[in-house]
Design an enzyme around this catalytic site. Structure first.
Site, short mmCIF file in Angstrom:
data_model
loop_
_atom_site.label_atom_id
_atom_site.label_comp_id
_atom_site.label_asym_id
_atom_site.label_seq_id
_atom_site.Cartn_x
_atom_site.Cartn_y
_atom_site.Cartn_z
N ASP A 1 -7.43 7.80 2.77
CA ASP A 1 -7.05 8.24 1.42
C ASP A 1 -8.29 8.56 0.61
O ASP A 1 -8.34 9.57 -0.09
CB ASP A 1 -6.28 7.12 0.68
CG ASP A 1 -4.98 6.74 1.38
OD1 ASP A 1 -4.40 7.61 2.05
OD2 ASP A 1 -4.56 5.58 1.24
N HIS B 1 0.84 -1.20 0.00
CA HIS B 1 0.00 0.00 0.00
C HIS B 1 0.88 1.26 0.00
O HIS B 1 0.73 2.14 -0.85
CB HIS B 1 -0.92 -0.03 1.23
CG HIS B 1 -1.82 1.16 1.38
ND1 HIS B 1 -3.17 1.11 1.14
CD2 HIS B 1 -1.55 2.43 1.76
CE1 HIS B 1 -3.69 2.31 1.35
NE2 HIS B 1 -2.72 3.14 1.73
N GLU B 2 1.81 1.33 0.94
CA GLU B 2 2.65 2.53 1.04
C GLU B 2 3.56 2.68 -0.19
O GLU B 2 3.75 3.78 -0.68
CB GLU B 2 3.47 2.52 2.33
CG GLU B 2 2.63 2.54 3.62
CD GLU B 2 1.67 3.73 3.70
OE1 GLU B 2 1.98 4.80 3.13
OE2 GLU B 2 0.60 3.60 4.32
N HIS C 1 1.65 4.28 -3.02
CA HIS C 1 1.65 5.75 -2.94
C HIS C 1 2.98 6.29 -3.48
O HIS C 1 3.02 7.20 -4.29
CB HIS C 1 1.55 6.22 -1.48
CG HIS C 1 0.20 6.08 -0.84
ND1 HIS C 1 -0.94 6.54 -1.43
CD2 HIS C 1 -0.17 5.57 0.36
CE1 HIS C 1 -1.96 6.30 -0.61
NE2 HIS C 1 -1.53 5.72 0.47
ZN ZN Z 1 -2.73 5.20 2.16
#
Ligand code: ZN
Length: 291
Positions: free
Chosen positions: A179, A102-103, A106
């Site tokens: 988010d 996930h990170e 980004h």
């Molecule tokens: Zn996030």
């Protein structure tokens, strides 16, 4: 991209250093590597690590041994984690994997966009309340005006987390809630405040009345909405968000191998800073157009 940073938690190397201090009072069995102990204590604070040293010594005492082994540390970790889990700070292995992708999602979407703010740090060390990991972008300058394209890039970066999770694991998790809230705010402003939806026109639409905050005589400006307009606004907001999601997904798909490599590096190191990211993602600068 997660919530307010409350407390800094040490990374793996930091934890090994802290442990070094706390085990001075205990007798370690030969072969105990504090590095390995640090590896199983992601999310532990300095106080948790002090507690761990004590618990490990107690575990050794309970089995009438005078040296603390790695097994004692493991027992102690399990004991402390059971306590920490109730406060939802320590993630299990599959959650850590999901947070790492996930990170990195980004970070990679940000890094592969020409002109977006450099990524300062990516981490899977839980911070504060509710944030399981975080990605920090470093703004290179204060911005007062943003173009539609820049706002779309921002949305794409925010959606990069969910896009990576969906791409790699094929499932949707609750980890993207913050988010999505930010993305929806930006997209709604684009349509209703900045007149960025050509079909609906360059019109500022009156904010939807909030029943809780309705102050008589303090009506905000803007054009009132008919139900048809409201429908159009909803559709336009959704189209912006889903369009950006597809673009973020396509970017990650294009750099899938890099995503895997970076996520594994993040799992191993827990935190990647700007220089480390620069080295890892050197290949992206070849593809992105110059600023
Ligand atoms: Zn996030």
């Amino acid at each position: 991209f997660d919530r307010q940073v409350l407390v800094d938690r040490p990374d793996k190397k930091g934890r090994a250093d802290i442990l070094q201090v706390h085990v001075r009072k205990v007798k370690l069995a030969t072969g105990v590597k504090l590095d390995e102990v640090a590896g199983i204590t992601a999310g532990f604070s300095g106080a948790d690590l002090a507690n761990l040293a004590n618990e490990a010594a107690l575990a050794a005492t309970r089995r009438h041994a005078d040296e603390v082994t790695l097994a004692d540390f493991t027992v102690a970790v399990e004991r402390i984690v059971a306590g920490l889990e109730r406060r939802s700070r320590v993630l299990n292995a599959s959650e850590r994997r999901a947070v790492a992708f996930h990170e990195m999602g980004h970070a990679l979407v940000a890094l592969s966009q020409p002109g977006s703010d450099p990524v300062h740090k990516v981490s899977i060390i839980p911070r504060g309340i509710g944030a399981l990991g975080y990605t920090i972008q470093r703004p290179t300058e204060d911005r007062f005006l943003m173009t539609r394209e820049e706002l779309e890039h921002k949305i794409m970066v925010l959606l990069g987390g969910r896009a990576a999770e969906k791409l790699v694991f094929g499932h949707l998790s609750t980890g993207a809630a913050d988010d999505l809230a930010k993305v929806t705010d930006i997209a709604r402003d684009m349509v209703t405040r900045y007149g960025m939806d050509e079909a609906i026109g360059y019109v500022s639409w009156e904010p939807q009345r909030q029943t809780m905050l309705d102050v008589p005589g303090l009506e905000p400006g803007g054009c009132p909405r008919s139900p048809e307009t409201q429908q159009h606004i909803d559709d336009a907001v959704r189209a912006i968000v889903m369009g950006c999601f597809e673009r973020a997904t396509a970017l990650l798909q294009q750099h899938r191998a890099l995503l895997e490599r970076c996520a594994h590096e993040l799992l191993a190191k827990e935190t990647l800073d700007e220089p480390a990211l620069r080295v890892l993602t050197a290949e992206l600068r070849g593809t992105a157009t110059a600023r």
